[in-house]
Design an enzyme around this catalytic site. Sequence first.
Site, mmCIF file in Angstrom:
data_model
loop_
_atom_site.group_PDB
_atom_site.id
_atom_site.type_symbol
_atom_site.label_atom_id
_atom_site.label_comp_id
_atom_site.label_asym_id
_atom_site.label_seq_id
_atom_site.Cartn_x
_atom_site.Cartn_y
_atom_site.Cartn_z
ATOM 1 N N LYS A 1 0.878 -1.200 -0.031
ATOM 2 C CA LYS A 1 0.083 -0.013 -0.134
ATOM 3 C C LYS A 1 1.038 1.303 0.016
ATOM 4 C CE LYS A 1 0.797 1.861 4.316
ATOM 5 N NZ LYS A 1 1.334 2.785 4.528
ATOM 6 N N ASP B 1 -3.249 -1.441 9.335
ATOM 7 C CA ASP B 1 -3.124 -1.453 7.995
ATOM 8 C C ASP B 1 -3.792 -2.535 7.323
ATOM 9 O OD1 ASP B 1 -1.786 1.053 7.517
ATOM 10 O OD2 ASP B 1 0.101 0.335 7.614
#
Length: 308
Positions: free
Chosen positions: A13, A142
């Site tokens: 990410k 996350d």
Amino acid sequence: MSAHQVTVRSPAKINLGLSVGPPRPDGFHPLATVYQAVALYDDVTATLRDDAEITVEVLGDFAADVPTDSSNLAVRAARTLQTEYDVEEGVDLTIRKTIPVAGGMAGGSTDAAATLVACNRLWGLGLAQPELERIAADLGSDVPFCLVGHTALGRGRGELVTEVMSRGTFHWVFAIAEGGLSTPAVYQELDRLRPLRRVEPPEVHPELLTALLSGSAAALAVALSNDMQAAALSLRPELADTLQFGLDQGALAAMISGSGPTCLFLAGDSRRAVDLAVELAESGLCRMVRQAEGPVPGARILPSSVSR
Ligand code: C5P
């Protein structure tokens, strides 16, 4: 349906916007972030064991930097599922890493997300996405995004994820630094640099969402932001040279990825991304260079990998 072996591919990410508020009573920082999943992947292969053992082996570029004991986030993900759902079998995990470790790209989190998806299939649990996201949130801020992928807003400490609209494909180049940065250390440095009473609640800038809707790399370039950048640069001042080098070579934007130390660059198209990657690789400013486009989906089973 259970399986004997399955491989899940899971993306890195980046944060296109990362706004950080003052620390909460639990020590976490409230975030307003826009995540994007990019086509830099770790593959996690899960093989069924008859006993309850959970083992992990790590291969690839950054294998030496990953712990293989019970502190490994993928092992913790498997252990959590096993305990919560009274699973009697175990699993051998093999992680093939291409995502840098402690690089600000959620490498450990995405391995945990991949492991949840893999073990869900391996052990025939049949858990739906919201249930996996709930477990993911307990493993790390996350991890839920790594399940969802694409482009998404993250609130809370980053674990509350909702997809946002994004048009087209963006071309990114990553300068991967020697060594990692500890995420808690970068948050601490941010708190040290900012007088807390002046820190505003986190917010997503509307220009960022508009730029994503437009699909224009030029519009996105001026809307990128990262509150963590100053703290990462304070701990690793030499990264400023890498960022400037990329801009000098024609990147539309240069920014620290998450808590760093990976530097990310937005290129106007795929050809310019290749040119920039070559220049960065020859500069000697970083350990290695990677290119990837985004957005891409979150953790997914590779269909041809499933054996019964
Ligand atoms: O959630 P995760 O395990 O990835 O967080 C690692 C560390 O980063 C936390 O223990 C905390 O110190 C810091 N952190 C934070 N605020 C967040 C996310 C992480 O302070 N929103």
